[in-house]
Each structure stands twice: as structure tokens, then as C-alpha cells.
Design a protein around this motif. Structure first.
Motif, PDB file in Angstrom:
ATOM      1  N   VAL A 220      11.509   2.057  -2.270  1.00  0.00           N
ATOM      2  CA  VAL A 220      10.288   1.710  -1.924  1.00  0.00           C
ATOM      3  C   VAL A 220       9.873   1.144  -3.397  1.00  0.00           C
ATOM      4  O   VAL A 220       9.832   1.871  -4.562  1.00  0.00           O
ATOM      5  CB  VAL A 220       9.349   2.501  -1.521  1.00  0.00           C
ATOM      6  CG1 VAL A 220       7.718   2.076  -1.675  1.00  0.00           C
ATOM      7  CG2 VAL A 220       9.667   2.618   0.037  1.00  0.00           C
ATOM      8  N   SER A 221       9.261  -0.056  -3.598  1.00  0.00           N
ATOM      9  CA  SER A 221       8.638  -0.726  -4.947  1.00  0.00           C
ATOM     10  C   SER A 221       7.046  -0.875  -4.664  1.00  0.00           C
ATOM     11  O   SER A 221       6.647  -1.342  -3.536  1.00  0.00           O
ATOM     12  CB  SER A 221       9.255  -1.433  -5.392  1.00  0.00           C
ATOM     13  OG  SER A 221       8.815  -2.936  -5.004  1.00  0.00           O
ATOM     14  N   LEU A 222       5.998  -0.084  -5.442  1.00  0.00           N
ATOM     15  CA  LEU A 222       4.777  -0.367  -5.243  1.00  0.00           C
ATOM     16  C   LEU A 222       4.172  -0.932  -6.274  1.00  0.00           C
ATOM     17  O   LEU A 222       4.765  -1.176  -7.518  1.00  0.00           O
ATOM     18  CB  LEU A 222       4.262   1.047  -5.009  1.00  0.00           C
ATOM     19  CG  LEU A 222       4.233   1.688  -3.556  1.00  0.00           C
ATOM     20  CD1 LEU A 222       4.052   3.113  -3.541  1.00  0.00           C
ATOM     21  CD2 LEU A 222       3.407   1.098  -2.688  1.00  0.00           C
TER      22      LEU A 222
ATOM     23  N   ASN B 243       2.543   9.436   1.866  1.00  0.00           N
ATOM     24  CA  ASN B 243       1.876   8.853   0.740  1.00  0.00           C
ATOM     25  C   ASN B 243       3.212   8.543  -0.281  1.00  0.00           C
ATOM     26  O   ASN B 243       3.839   9.434  -0.828  1.00  0.00           O
ATOM     27  CB  ASN B 243       1.032   9.925  -0.098  1.00  0.00           C
ATOM     28  CG  ASN B 243      -0.390   9.400  -0.228  1.00  0.00           C
ATOM     29  OD1 ASN B 243      -0.310   8.111  -0.907  1.00  0.00           O
ATOM     30  ND2 ASN B 243      -1.473   9.855  -0.147  1.00  0.00           N
ATOM     31  N   LEU B 244       3.589   7.209  -0.286  1.00  0.00           N
ATOM     32  CA  LEU B 244       4.515   6.825  -1.189  1.00  0.00           C
ATOM     33  C   LEU B 244       4.351   6.629  -2.562  1.00  0.00           C
ATOM     34  O   LEU B 244       2.928   6.139  -2.857  1.00  0.00           O
ATOM     35  CB  LEU B 244       5.296   5.539  -0.614  1.00  0.00           C
ATOM     36  CG  LEU B 244       5.771   5.826   1.023  1.00  0.00           C
ATOM     37  CD1 LEU B 244       6.192   4.544   1.513  1.00  0.00           C
ATOM     38  CD2 LEU B 244       6.852   6.829   1.007  1.00  0.00           C
TER      39      LEU B 244
ATOM     40  N   LEU C  67       5.957   2.550   9.121  1.00  0.00           N
ATOM     41  CA  LEU C  67       6.600   2.358   7.646  1.00  0.00           C
ATOM     42  C   LEU C  67       8.321   2.228   8.106  1.00  0.00           C
ATOM     43  O   LEU C  67       8.654   1.397   7.621  1.00  0.00           O
ATOM     44  CB  LEU C  67       6.679   4.016   6.952  1.00  0.00           C
ATOM     45  CG  LEU C  67       7.509   3.771   5.705  1.00  0.00           C
ATOM     46  CD1 LEU C  67       6.886   2.742   4.792  1.00  0.00           C
ATOM     47  CD2 LEU C  67       7.639   5.146   5.060  1.00  0.00           C
ATOM     48  N   LEU C  68       8.734   2.992   9.169  1.00  0.00           N
ATOM     49  CA  LEU C  68      10.141   2.843   9.315  1.00  0.00           C
ATOM     50  C   LEU C  68      10.544   1.267  10.001  1.00  0.00           C
ATOM     51  O   LEU C  68      11.485   0.535   9.601  1.00  0.00           O
ATOM     52  CB  LEU C  68      10.591   3.929  10.520  1.00  0.00           C
ATOM     53  CG  LEU C  68      10.611   5.133   9.743  1.00  0.00           C
ATOM     54  CD1 LEU C  68      11.248   6.174  10.997  1.00  0.00           C
ATOM     55  CD2 LEU C  68      11.516   5.449   8.698  1.00  0.00           C
ATOM     56  N   VAL C  69       9.390   0.791  10.868  1.00  0.00           N
ATOM     57  CA  VAL C  69       9.432  -0.583  11.278  1.00  0.00           C
ATOM     58  C   VAL C  69       9.583  -1.518  10.283  1.00  0.00           C
ATOM     59  O   VAL C  69      10.114  -2.723  10.075  1.00  0.00           O
ATOM     60  CB  VAL C  69       8.630  -0.664  12.333  1.00  0.00           C
ATOM     61  CG1 VAL C  69       8.651  -2.397  12.709  1.00  0.00           C
ATOM     62  CG2 VAL C  69       8.924   0.151  13.728  1.00  0.00           C
TER      63      VAL C  69
ATOM     64  N   LYS D  52       0.963  -1.401   0.157  1.00  0.00           N
ATOM     65  CA  LYS D  52       0.035   0.057   0.009  1.00  0.00           C
ATOM     66  C   LYS D  52       0.985   1.380  -0.058  1.00  0.00           C
ATOM     67  O   LYS D  52       2.067   1.262   0.362  1.00  0.00           O
ATOM     68  CB  LYS D  52      -0.891   0.070   1.290  1.00  0.00           C
ATOM     69  CG  LYS D  52      -0.218  -0.004   2.566  1.00  0.00           C
ATOM     70  CD  LYS D  52      -1.072   0.147   3.906  1.00  0.00           C
ATOM     71  CE  LYS D  52      -0.486   0.289   5.105  1.00  0.00           C
ATOM     72  NZ  LYS D  52      -1.025   0.850   6.219  1.00  0.00           N
ATOM     73  N   SER D  53       0.338   2.438  -0.356  1.00  0.00           N
ATOM     74  CA  SER D  53       1.242   3.723  -0.431  1.00  0.00           C
ATOM     75  C   SER D  53       1.092   4.685   0.717  1.00  0.00           C
ATOM     76  O   SER D  53       2.045   5.320   0.886  1.00  0.00           O
ATOM     77  CB  SER D  53       0.896   4.148  -1.728  1.00  0.00           C
ATOM     78  OG  SER D  53      -0.792   4.711  -1.726  1.00  0.00           O
TER      79      SER D  53
END
Lengths: 403, 403
Positions: free
Chosen positions: B401-403, B384-385, B347-349, B339-340
Motif C-alpha cells: 500500500v502507498s499512501l 489503519n494503514l 479494502l480487499l475489494v 485514505k488510511s
């Protein structure tokens, strides 16, 4: 119990023999007046078997609580007694076998029953702390010890003195108050009573009870009885008057007490009300009375407690005949012997003039042993007895031999 | 093993990382030269799971002993770890469940196996001290504690400091050295090895071994590695280089080390002989070498130990590309997300840039977190990535990051 009499008993309780009460006298008074059956315990060290007038101060305070309806628990420290000092680096504690401890405890009950009730509707209970301390794990010991700081332990006078003198404090000595505290927790006692030399340990138990059970436990510390040498009455100082002494010996030892300590004996060893003791003290001060007569009254009172008034009277008569009027004793205790030739130490033990060979030797060394008024010297002397010979240990202990 | 090589190994052993040897270097040297298979143990505190270069100093000394044929025992203090400080009044020890301790111990073995052999003909053994400490009775604890005096315990610097500052020393803290000492007794170890901050506890064990088993036990204390802040490398100071760091991170953290501590890192964290290190030190002093190049060599040596020389080379290339030449990283680690929209701490974890939410928050607060080189602030920020975004924690940790 009529209210009046109960209040009188409470008043009497606070009138003598108490050194300190924690948290306060007022709180204890309130508890006593409520009439609730609280539980108090008294721990005894089973390193020896002799109960003397020093212990009796605490036991007689307990008896007052028993009469006021409290539950009395006598705790035999059979765990502590068995462990002693495992390194042998302290002279004060000797490791004992469990059998020895239980043997000592047996005579305790007999001796203590001269003061406390072990029968009736509120009998004294006996507990042994090995029951729970044997089962305590290292984890639990650590959890208990985390309730105390090293600084708290070091505050104790005896440790400060040792540090100053460069004497060691062994780590296990810091664990003893924990045991005592844990006893409280297991017994769920409302109060602990003991000699004022036990204050520190008892307060550790109070802390533990507060922290683990959130319970305010009373700590009642009793005055210490001193011997003729001015030190605390204790078997190790050879200055005791055991409750098992025969009436005549007990009377004689009391008569030998120094004038300075007489009044404290009136307070701590007799049932005479405080007002009367105050008067005796005043009369002595103003030379209105003869100290010897006052001491005779003291001796009579004490012997009456342990042996009844008849024997007390007879002891006084005999004492006067032998020591005041310098007459021969009417009847010495007679012991039948099966042979005439004896090693002197064996003989003293046989005649119950010494409790052990070691003690017999000490008495001989001190020049306290006489046969027919002739001093005996030499620890391994052979003696040849005739019918009617009188063997003496000190002024007041003697036996007539029959063959 | 040829004699020559053995002597060289022994020489190497004494050349680095050792603070003190008890009873003496000579006695230990003799034991090593005898070729006898002695047993050495190293105790680890299971309060956390991370093994870092500070622990590695001890572990690498152990490896040398393992290579010399000694039996290596790694002792997991699962008893100590479970107990911690039961009162919660100390901040340093947190009680753990046995499950947590065993969980930590599992990762220990994986991490430690980067240094010590767990297979082959002389594998490292793992022991847990709950096995015997759980069974220790109060009586036995008292017997053990009678071997130590309170004064001996108080000699320890940290206690003297606490007394001066009026800070409490809890009684159970005095019992910890006993546990460690009892471990020695049960393991029948010939030697104990540990950080020099453990000297006191290890010497207590030595005393106990002498008194109970009449055995002279070696105690080998190792130098402490300091972090960039000058304090002992420790997880609680957030100044560690864990042995599980990826090569690039490990390289980068070493490059971040201050010049002053570089030489001690050469000594304590690499296999470079002492003579060579002495030369490097001299060259640095005389400005014959560029400190940055020396540090790069250090980083390469360290990464080589834990990840091999190829990865060390690649880490250096990448480090130079990103930090010296300011180019984009060739390939950042890529993580596929489902998810974005993300809460920043989650997120960091998720991206393994922080080990926990707490640590993630700390990193955000310190301004160490960036997304596409833009600083992230606000602990509960929603982000929002897009595919290809780069999330960064500090200089050297980043993920694409790949989405």
C-alpha cells in the motif's frame, strides 16, 4: 329462482354422475349455494366431430351448472388438435389442419346445443385455445414447465404401464397437461369439468392456477359411460350412441345394451331421480320386473331427451313391430336415387348408412349389410337396384330406395 | 499448410484431452484429413464471467481445429442464461438479465482471445442463441420434443441419482437438451465440442440433427480438469486457476497443485508432447526426478501459454525467492490509496485481492488475510494503514500500500 328449487337442483347435481370433486364436495356445495356466478370450462378434443352419450354425461352436468347460473365455457382444443403427434409414432393422435378443426367445431356447437343453451341470458361461450397457445413463447413454456416435476408426470398410471411394457413416452406428451393448465390460467376459470380419465391433466391445471394466480380451482370429474363391450364409450371402439342418431336407431341401440350396464345408463343418461333408479335396480335383482320392459323405459327416456316424447313413443312402437312382432317396418326412410347401378360402398355413403367409405367397407366385412334381407359381400361389388329395394346396415338402420 | 505438418497436427489432436468421439475417431480423422472446412461450435454458459484452465481444455482443442482450418463458433447461451430456473427451486441456476449476460459475454471474448484467434483469415465467430430461441413457438417446441422419449432423458446418470435420492427433476430440465440441440440445427454445425459432463446434451443435439436434417454430426467430448480437491475445476467449488490470473499467482497456484494431479495438468494444460509426458510420469514413479522440479516445469509451461516465457521465468524466480529462500518479495504490486482508514472487506475489494465483499468475508473467515504477516480476524474490522504496509490474501496474493 326460489331458494327451495335452487337447493333441490344442487342436491340433484351431487346425486349422479360425479366421480371426484377437488378440493372437496363441501367447498363446491358452498360455492353453489352462495349463488355467485362462477365460471366452469369443459375442453373438447376436436379430433373427430361426433358427440355421443359418453360426452353427454359431462355436458348434462354442465347444463345443471348453467341452470344454477354458472358461466359455461366450451373450449375447443384447436391448438392441440392441429399439432397432434408430429412424429406419427403414436396411433392415437392424427394431425389435423386448422380448417378441419374448425369444421369439426362447427358441428360440435350444433350437437352440443341439444343439451346446453347457446341463447338466452346465460349462453354457453365457445373459445379456441389456439388464440393463446399459438402466442406462447419458448421462454414461457419453460417457465410453465418449471412448476412440475418429472416424477409428478410419471405417477400417472398410463405412463407406469408403458414403462413396464417398454413402450415409449414421448417428451411432448408431458407438455400436454401444461397446455390444459395454461388454458385455465388464461380463461381465469373457477372450475374445470371433464371425464374421470382427464383427472391428471385437470389436476395439473389446478396446480398451475394455485401457483400462478394463488387461486383454488374446482376440478369436477364425471363418471365414464361404458359401451356394450365394457370399455369406455369412444368412437375409436365403435361402441357409441351419437346424440345425432335418429330416434329409431337410438332406441334400437339402447335396447341392444347388455343388462349389466343398464343401471349405469339410467344414472348417467336419463333425468330419472336416483331414488327411483335404486328401486328399479332392486326390482331387477328380485325379478319383480322384466328386464326387457325396464330397458324399453330406458330407451324411451333417452330418446325423449334428444328427440322429444312423441318420437320416443313412435320409435318404441316401430321397434316392437319389427323386432318383437317380426312385422315389416311401417315406413322405412325413403331415399330418391338418380341411377340404379351403384358401387356398394358409394351407395352406403350416399344413403347415409355409413359415414365414410372406410366405415362402409368395415360394415360389409362384418357382414352387416343386406339388400332385401340378402347379405352383401365383396367390397367393390356393383349392385343393381329396383324401386322399393330395402338396403340395411345392421339390425336397425335401413333405407327404402326409390328410383 | 504442407501435408506433413497437417498430419502431425491431426496426430497431435487425437493424442490428448479427448474423452469420446461420436460417431467414431476414424470418421473424424477422415474428415480432418479431407481438408474440408467443417464448422464446430462450443457453447458457453454465461452464468459467470471467469474463464479458467478447465474451460481452456476445450478452448485449446478448438484452437487445434482452428489451426487445421475449421470454422469455430463460440455460442453464448444468452437465452439459457436469462431463463435460469424460474422457480428458484434449484440452486445451480440464477436468472440473469440480458444486460448481465451480454456483459459476461464481453469479458469472455477478451479472455478466450488468449487462446482462440478472433482476427486473421479464419476468425472465431460469436453467436447468441437468444437470436433463434426467443422466436421459437410452443408448436415448434412440441415438434422438437416429440423427437425424444422420457425414457431417453431418464437414462442420464444425474437423473437416476436424483430419483434414487427422492430429489425432484423439474420438467423444464428436460427441455434444456432440446435448446442445445436446436442450436445445432440452426447453426448447421458439423460438430459440437464440449466437456465430457455435457455428453448427454450434445448427443441429444446429434439425434435432432440426424432426424431433422439427416446429417451425422460429430460430437467431441473433452476430459475434465480436476482441481486440488479432486473435483471438476469449477468456480462454484473455488478451485479454479483463471486464465486472467497474473503470472505470479498462476505460477503459485500451479505449484500448490497436489502431486497426484500433476500429470493430468501436463496433459490437459500444456503443449508438451504425450511421449515426453509419459517419460516424466515414469521418472516420477521411479524417483528419478524431484516432484518439486517437475511441478516448477509445469507451472512455467502454463504461465508461458498465457503470459509468455519471460514472465514465466520471472514468476519462477520470484516464487523461489519468496517461498523457497524465504526472502522478501522484490517488488510487490503497489496500490496508491487516498485514505488510511478502511473497513477490511472494502479494502480487499479495493486492492483487487477479492472479487466481491462476499468473497472477501470468506477469505477472512478462512484466515487467509494478513497485514504485514499478522492475521486479520473479524469481518467488519476497521484497519489503519501506513505507507508500505503489505496486505496479503493467501500465500501468493499481496499488495503493497502507498499512501
Amino acid at each position: 329462482m326460489p331458494q327451495q328449487s335452487r337447493n333441490q337442483k344442487i342436491k340433484r347435481f351431487f346425486s349422479w354422475g360425479i366421480a371426484e370433486i377437488y378440493p372437496s364436495k363441501e367447498a363446491l356445495e358452498k360455492a353453489l349455494k352462495s349463488g355467485k356466478k362462477l365460471k366452469v370450462y369443459y375442453g373438447v378434443d376436436p379430433s373427430g366431430a361426433e358427440i355421443h352419450l359418453g360426452h353427454a354425461v359431462c355436458l348434462r352436468k354442465l347444463k345443471e351448472l348453467q341452470d344454477l347460473g354458472w358461466e359455461i365455457v366450451m373450449l375447443i382444443g384447436d391448438f392441440t388438435g392441429r399439432i397432434g403427434d408430429p412424429t406419427g409414432r403414436s396411433k392415437t393422435r392424427i394431425p389435423l389442419t386448422h380448417r378441419q378443426v374448425l369444421e369439426n367445431a362447427k358441428t360440435y356447437k350444433d350437437q352440443v346445443s341439444k343439451i346446453l343453451n347457446f341463447a338466452g341470458n346465460n349462453p354457453t361461450k365457445i373459445k379456441f385455445n389456439s388464440e393463446w397457445l399459438d402466442k406462447l413463447s419458448f421462454k414461457e413454456v419453460i417457465e410453465l414447465s418449471a412448476h412440475f416435476t418429472v416424477q409428478q408426470m410419471l405417477e400417472r398410471d398410463m405412463y407406469q404401464e408403458r414403462i413396464k411394457k417398454g413402450l415409449p413416452i414421448f417428451l411432448h406428451e408431458f407438455l400436454y397437461p401444461l397446455m390444459q393448465g395454461y388454458d385455465s390460467v388464461v380463461l381465469r376459470a373457477d372450475a374445470e369439468l371433464g371425464g374421470s380419465d382427464q383427472t391428471f391433466n385437470m389436476l395439473c391445471g389446478r396446480t398451475l392456477m394455485k401457483e400462478l394466480k394463488n387461486k383454488e380451482r374446482f376440478v369436477i370429474t364425471c363418471s365414464l359411460l361404458t359401451g356394450n363391450d365394457g370399455r369406455k364409450m369412444s368412437k375409436s371402439f365403435h361402441n357409441t350412441i351419437p346424440v345425432t342418431d335418429n330416434p329409431f336407431t337410438m332406441f334400437g341401440k339402447t335396447m341392444a345394451a347388455k343388462d349389466e350396464i343398464m343401471i349405469s345408463y339410467f344414472e348417467l343418461c336419463t333425468d330419472i331421480p336416483q331414488e327411483e333408479i335404486k328401486k328399479i335396480e332392486k326390482d331387477l335383482k328380485n325379478n319383480k320386473v322384466n328386464p326387457r320392459d325396464v330397458k324399453a323405459r330406458l330407451a324411451r327416456e333417452i330418446v325423449t331427451i334428444y328427440h322429444g316424447s312423441k318420437k320416443a313413443e313412435k320409435s318404441e312402437e316401430e321397434f316392437n313391430r319389427v323386432f318383437r312382432d317380426k312385422k315389416k317396418p311401417t315406413k322405412a326412410k325413403e331415399v330418391k336415387l338418380s341411377k340404379s347401378k351403384w358401387n356398394i360402398t358409394d351407395l352406403l355413403v350416399k344413403l347415409h348408412l355409413a359415414q365414410s367409405k372406410g366405415k362402409a367397407k368395415r360394415l360389409i366385412r362384418e357382414g352387416a349389410v343386406k339388400i332385401n334381407n340378402k347379405k352383401v359381400s365383396g367390397l367393390n361389388k356393383e349392385v343393381n337396384l329396383k324401386n322399393g329395394d330395402v338396403v340395411r346396415c345392421g339390425k336397425i338402420n335401413f333405407v327404402k330406395v326409390s328410383l
